[in-house]
Design a protein around this motif. Structure first.
Motif, PDB file in Angstrom:
ATOM      1  N   LYS A 327       2.632   0.923  16.989  1.00 43.04           N
ATOM      2  CA  LYS A 327       1.266   0.405  16.877  1.00 43.04           C
ATOM      3  C   LYS A 327       0.246   1.540  16.864  1.00 43.04           C
ATOM      4  O   LYS A 327      -0.730   1.493  16.104  1.00 43.04           O
ATOM      5  CB  LYS A 327       0.982  -0.552  18.036  1.00 43.04           C
ATOM      6  N   GLU A 328       0.467   2.555  17.691  1.00 44.39           N
ATOM      7  CA  GLU A 328      -0.442   3.709  17.715  1.00 44.39           C
ATOM      8  C   GLU A 328      -0.417   4.456  16.391  1.00 44.39           C
ATOM      9  O   GLU A 328      -1.457   4.914  15.890  1.00 44.39           O
ATOM     10  CB  GLU A 328      -0.062   4.636  18.865  1.00 44.39           C
ATOM     11  N   LEU A 329       0.773   4.586  15.786  1.00 43.33           N
ATOM     12  CA  LEU A 329       0.874   5.275  14.499  1.00 43.33           C
ATOM     13  C   LEU A 329       0.219   4.463  13.383  1.00 43.33           C
ATOM     14  O   LEU A 329      -0.519   5.012  12.551  1.00 43.33           O
ATOM     15  CB  LEU A 329       2.345   5.530  14.175  1.00 43.33           C
ATOM     16  N   LEU A 330       0.474   3.145  13.361  1.00 47.70           N
ATOM     17  CA  LEU A 330      -0.080   2.312  12.294  1.00 47.70           C
ATOM     18  C   LEU A 330      -1.600   2.213  12.366  1.00 47.70           C
ATOM     19  O   LEU A 330      -2.247   1.913  11.358  1.00 47.70           O
ATOM     20  CB  LEU A 330       0.531   0.917  12.350  1.00 47.70           C
ATOM     21  N   SER A 331      -2.172   2.451  13.541  1.00 50.43           N
ATOM     22  CA  SER A 331      -3.630   2.440  13.650  1.00 50.43           C
ATOM     23  C   SER A 331      -4.269   3.577  12.861  1.00 50.43           C
ATOM     24  O   SER A 331      -5.470   3.535  12.562  1.00 50.43           O
ATOM     25  CB  SER A 331      -4.050   2.523  15.118  1.00 50.43           C
ATOM     26  N   LYS A 332      -3.478   4.600  12.488  1.00 51.91           N
ATOM     27  CA  LYS A 332      -3.990   5.717  11.686  1.00 51.91           C
ATOM     28  C   LYS A 332      -3.929   5.424  10.183  1.00 51.91           C
ATOM     29  O   LYS A 332      -4.478   6.191   9.389  1.00 51.91           O
ATOM     30  CB  LYS A 332      -3.169   6.979  11.965  1.00 51.91           C
ATOM     31  N   SER A 333      -3.242   4.364   9.785  1.00 48.48           N
ATOM     32  CA  SER A 333      -3.070   4.092   8.360  1.00 48.48           C
ATOM     33  C   SER A 333      -4.399   3.741   7.715  1.00 48.48           C
ATOM     34  O   SER A 333      -5.282   3.128   8.328  1.00 48.48           O
ATOM     35  CB  SER A 333      -2.078   2.947   8.159  1.00 48.48           C
ATOM     36  N   ARG A 334      -4.545   4.130   6.460  1.00 51.47           N
ATOM     37  CA  ARG A 334      -5.770   3.858   5.716  1.00 51.47           C
ATOM     38  C   ARG A 334      -5.762   2.438   5.162  1.00 51.47           C
ATOM     39  O   ARG A 334      -4.710   1.837   4.961  1.00 51.47           O
ATOM     40  CB  ARG A 334      -5.927   4.885   4.589  1.00 51.47           C
ATOM     41  N   SER A 335      -6.944   1.936   4.884  1.00 50.97           N
ATOM     42  CA  SER A 335      -7.079   0.525   4.518  1.00 50.97           C
ATOM     43  C   SER A 335      -6.376   0.188   3.212  1.00 50.97           C
ATOM     44  O   SER A 335      -5.955  -0.943   2.998  1.00 50.97           O
ATOM     45  CB  SER A 335      -8.558   0.149   4.413  1.00 50.97           C
ATOM     46  N   ASN A 336      -6.242   1.178   2.313  1.00 58.43           N
ATOM     47  CA  ASN A 336      -5.599   0.910   1.021  1.00 58.43           C
ATOM     48  C   ASN A 336      -4.200   1.500   0.920  1.00 58.43           C
ATOM     49  O   ASN A 336      -3.617   1.544  -0.159  1.00 58.43           O
ATOM     50  CB  ASN A 336      -6.468   1.453  -0.111  1.00 58.43           C
ATOM     51  N   PHE A 337      -3.633   1.989   2.041  1.00 55.93           N
ATOM     52  CA  PHE A 337      -2.282   2.576   2.073  1.00 55.93           C
ATOM     53  C   PHE A 337      -2.124   3.659   0.996  1.00 55.93           C
ATOM     54  O   PHE A 337      -1.142   3.679   0.255  1.00 55.93           O
ATOM     55  CB  PHE A 337      -1.207   1.500   1.876  1.00 55.93           C
ATOM     56  N   LYS A 338      -3.096   4.534   0.899  1.00 58.11           N
ATOM     57  CA  LYS A 338      -3.130   5.532  -0.166  1.00 58.11           C
ATOM     58  C   LYS A 338      -1.909   6.450  -0.162  1.00 58.11           C
ATOM     59  O   LYS A 338      -1.477   6.950  -1.198  1.00 58.11           O
ATOM     60  CB  LYS A 338      -4.413   6.370  -0.034  1.00 58.11           C
ATOM     61  N   GLY A 339      -1.322   6.662   1.031  1.00 55.43           N
ATOM     62  CA  GLY A 339      -0.182   7.563   1.125  1.00 55.43           C
ATOM     63  C   GLY A 339       1.039   7.106   0.363  1.00 55.43           C
ATOM     64  O   GLY A 339       1.927   7.900   0.049  1.00 55.43           O
ATOM     65  N   VAL A 340       1.120   5.817   0.029  1.00 54.94           N
ATOM     66  CA  VAL A 340       2.254   5.306  -0.736  1.00 54.94           C
ATOM     67  C   VAL A 340       2.320   5.959  -2.106  1.00 54.94           C
ATOM     68  O   VAL A 340       3.409   6.225  -2.640  1.00 54.94           O
ATOM     69  CB  VAL A 340       2.159   3.770  -0.865  1.00 54.94           C
ATOM     70  N   ALA A 341       1.182   6.243  -2.695  1.00 52.81           N
ATOM     71  CA  ALA A 341       1.151   6.861  -4.021  1.00 52.81           C
ATOM     72  C   ALA A 341       1.062   8.379  -3.963  1.00 52.81           C
ATOM     73  O   ALA A 341       1.358   9.050  -4.951  1.00 52.81           O
ATOM     74  CB  ALA A 341      -0.038   6.314  -4.812  1.00 52.81           C
ATOM     75  N   ASP A 342       0.659   8.943  -2.815  1.00 52.23           N
ATOM     76  CA  ASP A 342       0.380  10.381  -2.746  1.00 52.23           C
ATOM     77  C   ASP A 342       1.565  11.234  -2.339  1.00 52.23           C
ATOM     78  O   ASP A 342       1.558  12.442  -2.567  1.00 52.23           O
ATOM     79  CB  ASP A 342      -0.760  10.637  -1.750  1.00 52.23           C
TER      80      ASP A 342
END
Length: 612
Positions: A327-342
């Motif tokens: 839960k602590e890690l997922l709180s850092k995720s961006r709203s559009n999950f940009k890392g999936v493409a990057d």
């Protein structure tokens, strides 16, 4: 013959008989041990049924299978034996064994409900052979010449009592006699299907074909008639049982209603105002959510409540085991999950777990990072991978390439999690201290390229080759993206960026968890259904807060099962214009308006259809 010779002859016979009877003690111990195993298993089912408030006592420990039938054959050895002399004690023992067999068969009945058709057929045939053998042998013995019984009788008696308590409501119906004599189609459906199915015989002679077909139809009709007779007889016995026990039930429910009335009157006399406030709103009729067979009585409310209590108990267990680090890690995720493409510029097929493992490996290998941050990231990723594996298992077929990539991620992660090593190379001891981030990434790229060459020579190195290829591609992408970035030259900054990217990938993957839970609830395999639903409810409790976090993120427009695959996400996200929807209460209010309803259904919703 003289007296001395007669005495000698009798002594020899007694000596021979003692030799023959000498193994009987061990045979008796052998039979007693098998009977004890059966009795303990039946007692376990009774205790489990009482503890779980399942008065039909499902067979959890004592089910029909090869092991139980073997133990049963040992426990009923004496009734099968035709060579033992029918002495009084032997007759009593054989009688007890026969009653024991009948008791066991009564306990076996509910275990057939958790089997498929083939397993039912095989086990019934095996059990029937044993029963017929014992019955025939005892008939032969009758023509020619009483502990694992009281415990075994508890479950069948309670099942009988529970069954008649379920179906007693049918007596209130004017057509209850017709219902009790009606044979529903599902009782004979399989026999009818077998009757209509053509026989797989290659017989050219027309008369032989006709004879075989007539014999097959006659046999199927006979089986259908026997099945109908068994069903009608069972229903008739059930009807008689209900009529016999009806006064008992009437007396019980009269006393229960009288007790409730006295309690209500006493509470109303003390505080009349509280009675009005205590009127509860109409409860949801849970029977609408129960799938019943044709002619089957509705389940009593107490059974439905017990089922709901069991599900709520599993949900609470899951809530007490929520993954805090994840839960602590997922709180850092961006709203559009940009890392999936990057994370990777290449268009190579991928799975959810492999890039997560590779990015975590790079983050661990960075120098000048505190150990507690590394340990926290590993714990978070470990919790996330367990759920990501559920997503991939739910949507991937056995012949899919995703399975090979999952195996590669598993091989690499096992070494990272336990030993901080990536494919037998210690990440914390690589010569990376004192060099820039760009040089760190280049070192990892060189290590991965050398390892790939080594593993290509190994016949069993397939998963390791996939892991090294992933490392090569991702480090090349990062060298291109972070080469001219001054902030990225700091280890802590890159570690944080990698953590965000990992959170994006895991978050996008775990957004499929609601559909995983639905699939588990709709498990088709009857023998796995209860376990699957229990797992689904616990998973719902564990991921409750995670789903709340992910519910505030943007999701790409992916229909059907496409949202379960990272390649589909990357294809959509790499397009110039990516239609998405923000899953927030405000946006849902806007989309619910009549003018936006059609537009939302066509381009702004996450469509995932579960095909069963």
């Amino acid at each position: 013959m003289t007296d001395e010779s007669c005495c000698e002859h009798y002594r020899k016979q007694e000596e021979e008989q003692r030799q023959y009877d000498s193994p009987m003690l061990w045979i008796g111990i052998y039979i007693a041990a098998a009977s004890l195993v059966c009795s303990v298993a039946m007692a376990g089912d009774v205790i489990h049924g009482i503890h779980r408030k399942k008065l039909w006592f499902p067979c959890k420990f004592f089910t029909v299978n090869a092991a139980s039938l073997t133990v049963l054959a040992v426990a009923t050895k004496l009734p099968v034996d035709l060579t033992t002399r029918m002495q009084e004690d032997v007759i009593d023992t054989k009688l007890i064994s026969t009653v024991f067999l009948i008791t066991i068969m009564g306990n076996f009945l509910t275990s057939f409900s958790s089997m498929d058709s083939n397993a039912i057929l095989v086990n019934i045939v095996a059990l029937g052979i044993l029963v017929i053998t014992i019955a025939v042998n005892e008939c032969i013995q009758i023509v020619t010449g009483r502990f694992g019984m009281a415990v075994g009788a508890i479950a069948p008696a309670c099942r009988w009592f529970t069954s008649i308590s379920f179906t007693r409501r049918k007596l209130r119906n004017d057509n209850h006699h017709k219902e009790f004599t009606l044979v529903e189609t599902y009782w004979i459906q399989r026999w009818v299907e077998w009757k209509k199915r053509p026989l797989p015989l290659r017989v050219r002679h027309l008369k032989c074909k006709k004879v075989i077909e007539d014999v097959n139809i006659f046999g199927m009709n006979l089986c259908i008639g026997i099945q109908i007779g068994i069903v009608i007889t069972s229903k008739f016995i059930q009807l008689i049982s209900i009529n016999i026990t009806l006064p008992l039930f009437s007396c019980f429910y009269y006393c229960k209603r009288l007790k409730e009335k006295l309690i209500f009157d006493s509470s109303a006399s003390t505080d009349r105002g509280s009675s009005e406030q205590g009127i509860s709103s109409p409860e949801l009729d849970l029977n609408d959510y129960v799938l019943l067979l044709e002619g089957e009585a509705k389940l009593p409310n107490r059974i439905l409540k017990n089922m709901c209590l069991q599900m709520n108990k599993e949900i609470r267990k899951g809530q007490n085991q929520q993954p805090k680090n994840l839960k602590e890690l997922l709180s850092k995720s961006r709203s559009n999950f940009k890392g999936v493409a990057d994370f990777d510029i290449s268009q190579v097929s991928n799975c959810w777990t492999r890039p997560v493992v590779t990015l975590t490996t790079i983050a661990i290998a960075l120098p000048n990072i505190e150990n507690h941050r590394v340990d926290g990231l590993i714990s978070s990723v470990s919790e996330g991978l367990s759920y990501a594996n559920l997503v991939e298992e739910s949507f991937s077929s056995k012949g899919d390439d995703v399975l090979n990539m999952k195996r590669a991620a598993h091989v690499a992660w096992r070494s990272i999690e336990l030993y901080r090593k990536w494919l037998e190379k210690d990440l914390r001891k690589l010569p990376l201290k004192g060099i820039s981030v760009e040089e760190t990434l280049q070192t990892l790229l060189d290590v991965a390229e050398k390892a790939a060459i080594e593993f290509l020579k190994d016949v069993t190195g397939g998963p390791k080759v996939l892991a090294t290829n992933s490392m090569c591609r991702i480090t090349q992408t990062m060298l291109k993206d972070y080469g001219g970035n001054e902030d990225a030259h700091k280890d802590g900054s890159l570690f944080e960026q990698l953590s965000i990217m990992i959170a994006d990938i895991l978050g996008a993957c775990l957004s499929n968890l609601p559909h995983v839970i639905i699939r588990k609830c709709y498990c088709n395999a009857i023998e796995e259904r209860e376990k699957s639903v229990k797992h689904a409810t616990r998973l719902l409790g564990e991921t409750e807060e995670i789903l709340e976090i992910l519910g505030r993120h943007q999701l790409p427009c992916l229909s059907g099962d496409r949202a379960a695959y990272i390649d589909e996400w990357r294809t959509v996200m790499m397009q110039k214009e990516t239609p998405s929807i923000l899953s927030s209460p405000e946006n849902e209010t806007i989309l619910s308006s009549p003018e936006n309803k059609n537009a939302a259904s066509s381009s702004s919703e996450l469509h995932i259809d579960v095909d069963e």
